[in-house]
Design a protein around this motif. Structure first.
Motif, PDB file in Angstrom:
ATOM      1  N   TYR A 255       0.837  -1.193   0.000  1.00  0.00           N
ATOM      2  CA  TYR A 255       0.000   0.000   0.000  1.00  0.00           C
ATOM      3  C   TYR A 255       0.874   1.245   0.000  1.00  0.00           C
ATOM      4  O   TYR A 255       2.070   1.184   0.329  1.00  0.00           O
ATOM      5  CB  TYR A 255      -0.884   0.040   1.252  1.00  0.00           C
ATOM      6  N   LYS A 256       0.239   2.381  -0.334  1.00  0.00           N
ATOM      7  CA  LYS A 256       0.881   3.663  -0.105  1.00  0.00           C
ATOM      8  C   LYS A 256      -0.113   4.597   0.594  1.00  0.00           C
ATOM      9  O   LYS A 256      -1.315   4.599   0.302  1.00  0.00           O
ATOM     10  CB  LYS A 256       1.407   4.282  -1.399  1.00  0.00           C
ATOM     11  N   LEU A 257       0.419   5.367   1.538  1.00  0.00           N
ATOM     12  CA  LEU A 257      -0.377   6.240   2.381  1.00  0.00           C
ATOM     13  C   LEU A 257       0.076   7.676   2.185  1.00  0.00           C
ATOM     14  O   LEU A 257       1.276   7.972   2.261  1.00  0.00           O
ATOM     15  CB  LEU A 257      -0.210   5.844   3.849  1.00  0.00           C
ATOM     16  N   SER A 258      -0.863   8.574   1.940  1.00  0.00           N
ATOM     17  CA  SER A 258      -0.559   9.995   1.807  1.00  0.00           C
ATOM     18  C   SER A 258      -1.398  10.774   2.810  1.00  0.00           C
ATOM     19  O   SER A 258      -2.601  10.516   2.955  1.00  0.00           O
ATOM     20  CB  SER A 258      -0.864  10.496   0.386  1.00  0.00           C
ATOM     21  N   LEU A 259      -0.746  11.713   3.501  1.00  0.00           N
ATOM     22  CA  LEU A 259      -1.451  12.579   4.433  1.00  0.00           C
ATOM     23  C   LEU A 259      -1.738  13.919   3.777  1.00  0.00           C
ATOM     24  O   LEU A 259      -1.013  14.347   2.876  1.00  0.00           O
ATOM     25  CB  LEU A 259      -0.617  12.782   5.702  1.00  0.00           C
ATOM     26  N   ASP A 260      -2.771  14.574   4.245  1.00  0.00           N
ATOM     27  CA  ASP A 260      -3.119  15.896   3.733  1.00  0.00           C
ATOM     28  C   ASP A 260      -2.008  16.869   4.117  1.00  0.00           C
ATOM     29  O   ASP A 260      -1.809  17.156   5.296  1.00  0.00           O
ATOM     30  CB  ASP A 260      -4.453  16.342   4.318  1.00  0.00           C
ATOM     31  N   ALA A 261      -1.265  17.345   3.137  1.00  0.00           N
ATOM     32  CA  ALA A 261      -0.103  18.197   3.409  1.00  0.00           C
ATOM     33  C   ALA A 261      -0.479  19.498   4.099  1.00  0.00           C
ATOM     34  O   ALA A 261       0.356  20.119   4.761  1.00  0.00           O
ATOM     35  CB  ALA A 261       0.637  18.498   2.106  1.00  0.00           C
ATOM     36  N   ALA A 273      -5.102  11.616   3.143  1.00  0.00           N
ATOM     37  CA  ALA A 273      -5.511  11.946   1.776  1.00  0.00           C
ATOM     38  C   ALA A 273      -5.895  10.681   1.018  1.00  0.00           C
ATOM     39  O   ALA A 273      -6.880  10.659   0.277  1.00  0.00           O
ATOM     40  CB  ALA A 273      -4.395  12.699   1.054  1.00  0.00           C
ATOM     41  N   SER A 274      -5.095   9.604   1.211  1.00  0.00           N
ATOM     42  CA  SER A 274      -5.395   8.340   0.543  1.00  0.00           C
ATOM     43  C   SER A 274      -4.601   7.218   1.194  1.00  0.00           C
ATOM     44  O   SER A 274      -3.535   7.447   1.778  1.00  0.00           O
ATOM     45  CB  SER A 274      -5.052   8.403  -0.955  1.00  0.00           C
ATOM     46  N   CYS A 275      -5.133   6.013   1.119  1.00  0.00           N
ATOM     47  CA  CYS A 275      -4.417   4.799   1.521  1.00  0.00           C
ATOM     48  C   CYS A 275      -4.829   3.723   0.530  1.00  0.00           C
ATOM     49  O   CYS A 275      -5.918   3.147   0.625  1.00  0.00           O
ATOM     50  CB  CYS A 275      -4.766   4.401   2.954  1.00  0.00           C
ATOM     51  N   ASP A 276      -3.957   3.470  -0.451  1.00  0.00           N
ATOM     52  CA  ASP A 276      -4.340   2.686  -1.622  1.00  0.00           C
ATOM     53  C   ASP A 276      -3.465   1.460  -1.798  1.00  0.00           C
ATOM     54  O   ASP A 276      -2.245   1.493  -1.578  1.00  0.00           O
ATOM     55  CB  ASP A 276      -4.223   3.545  -2.885  1.00  0.00           C
ATOM     56  N   LEU A 277      -4.089   0.376  -2.238  1.00  0.00           N
ATOM     57  CA  LEU A 277      -3.369  -0.820  -2.648  1.00  0.00           C
ATOM     58  C   LEU A 277      -2.638  -0.539  -3.951  1.00  0.00           C
ATOM     59  O   LEU A 277      -3.241  -0.035  -4.903  1.00  0.00           O
ATOM     60  CB  LEU A 277      -4.349  -1.978  -2.835  1.00  0.00           C
ATOM     61  N   ILE A 278      -1.342  -0.843  -3.996  1.00  0.00           N
ATOM     62  CA  ILE A 278      -0.570  -0.540  -5.213  1.00  0.00           C
ATOM     63  C   ILE A 278       0.081  -1.762  -5.826  1.00  0.00           C
ATOM     64  O   ILE A 278       0.588  -1.690  -6.948  1.00  0.00           O
ATOM     65  CB  ILE A 278       0.524   0.509  -4.932  1.00  0.00           C
ATOM     66  N   SER A 279       0.130  -2.893  -5.124  1.00  0.00           N
ATOM     67  CA  SER A 279       0.899  -4.030  -5.626  1.00  0.00           C
ATOM     68  C   SER A 279       0.192  -4.715  -6.772  1.00  0.00           C
ATOM     69  O   SER A 279      -1.028  -4.853  -6.790  1.00  0.00           O
ATOM     70  CB  SER A 279       1.158  -5.034  -4.506  1.00  0.00           C
TER      71      SER A 279
END
Length: 323
Positions: A255-261, A273-279
């Motif tokens: 996964y990759k996790l992004s926070l609201d900057a 901001a998002s937590c998405d499956l990427i594999s």
């Protein structure tokens, strides 16, 4: 040493050394009564292939390794031996009679240093730390070994932004500051029995993950609180590349996790901001580390020795590295 009876060949760690990588591998046989065999290899990556060179093999399990800023490889095994790539430093005393090692192209020195069971290792040639299963911390200053108190059943050491962290079960997390280890604190709302599996920094704050499904975030008052609770997803590992946190989620993938900057630097709880499956590769991802603009994922119990690389800016490419 390696033969056709091996059931699993698992890459347990990958680190930088010079212009290439070194990896720690375990060779396991489900029917064997003996402990898994181990090897340390040097890997050079090219566009379409990788070159492998074995540096060390043992008939017992190496539990961890580290590479100092001087390029020295250090390793530990379950019988209490410390290994150093290079002939200097360790005097060859207190070796277990059952130990068998083979070296290739590089000299190694080693020494028995403890009757406890070493689990993980980190540090420099003159400031080296070993954590044991029984709760001990062993410090090596380049000449002498001294004993200190640590945590029982540690999981791993990690260097993040120049700081050392030691993680363990039962919500245990320690940081090395000014020559001493300090215990970090958690909000009372966080269950006391969760393991802390990995840590990383994002937007100037420390983030920790647990394989019980928690992602924790350290506030300005240094207390950790729950940022995300996903009990269905075990978070085994985390690392940060350009403000994006990459996560190893076991059989759940990567996964990759992004926070609201806009509010990630605030003292209040940042929003996700998002937590998405990427594999796109199947596997059981149990660790992740960022190396040379690549995100490296390690897998549990692989049939062949390999690890998976993800290049976020090279058409989001995935590729398998065989070791």
């Amino acid at each position: 040493m390696m033969n056709n009876d091996i059931d699993y060949i698992t890459v347990n760690k990958v680190l930088f050394k010079g212009g290439g990588l070194v990896c720690l591998q375990a060779y396991e046989n489900d029917q064997s009564l003996y402990m898994p065999l181990s090897a340390i290899k040097r890997i050079t990556l090219y566009d379409q292939y990788s070159h492998k060179e074995t540096l060390l093999t043992t008939n017992i399990t190496l539990t961890d390794m580290t590479v100092s800023s001087f390029g020295t490889i250090w390793a530990i095994d379950v019988l209490g031996h410390l290994y150093r790539a290079g002939s200097g430093g360790l005097n060859g005393t207190n070796l277990d009679e059952n130990l068998e090692i083979h070296t290739y192209g590089a000299k190694w020195s080693l020494q028995g240093i403890t009757k406890q069971t070493p689990v993980c290792i980190i540090g420099e040639n003159d400031d080296l730390w070993i954590a044991t299963q029984e709760g001990g911390l062993i410090h090596y200053d380049g000449q002498n070994f001294t004993a200190h108190s640590g945590i029982k059943l540690p999981i791993r050491f990690k260097r993040v932004n120049g700081h050392y962290f030691l993680m363990g079960y039962d919500r245990q997390l320690m940081q090395y500051v000014d020559g001493k280890w300090h215990t970090l604190k958690f909000d009372e709302s966080i269950a006391a029995d969760i393991p802390i599996n990995d840590v990383t920094y994002v937007h100037g704050h420390l983030l920790a993950v647990s394989n019980l499904g928690f992602i924790l975030y350290q506030q300005a008052d240094n207390l950790f609180f729950t940022l995300l609770d996903t009990k269905a997803i075990p978070w085994f590992g985390c690392d940060t590349f350009q403000d994006t946190v990459y996560l190893a989620a076991g059989q759940g993938g990567a996964y990759k996790l992004s926070l609201d900057a806009r509010n990630a630097l605030n003292t209040d709880k940042p929003s996700i901001a998002s937590c998405d499956l990427i594999s796109i590769k199947k596997g059981h991802f149990v660790a992740v580390t960022v190396l040379d603009y690549k995100v490296v994922f390690l897998q549990a119990l692989t049939k062949t020795a390999n690890f998976v690389c993800h290049s976020p800016f090279d058409q989001k490419r995935w590729f398998l590295v065989k070791t």
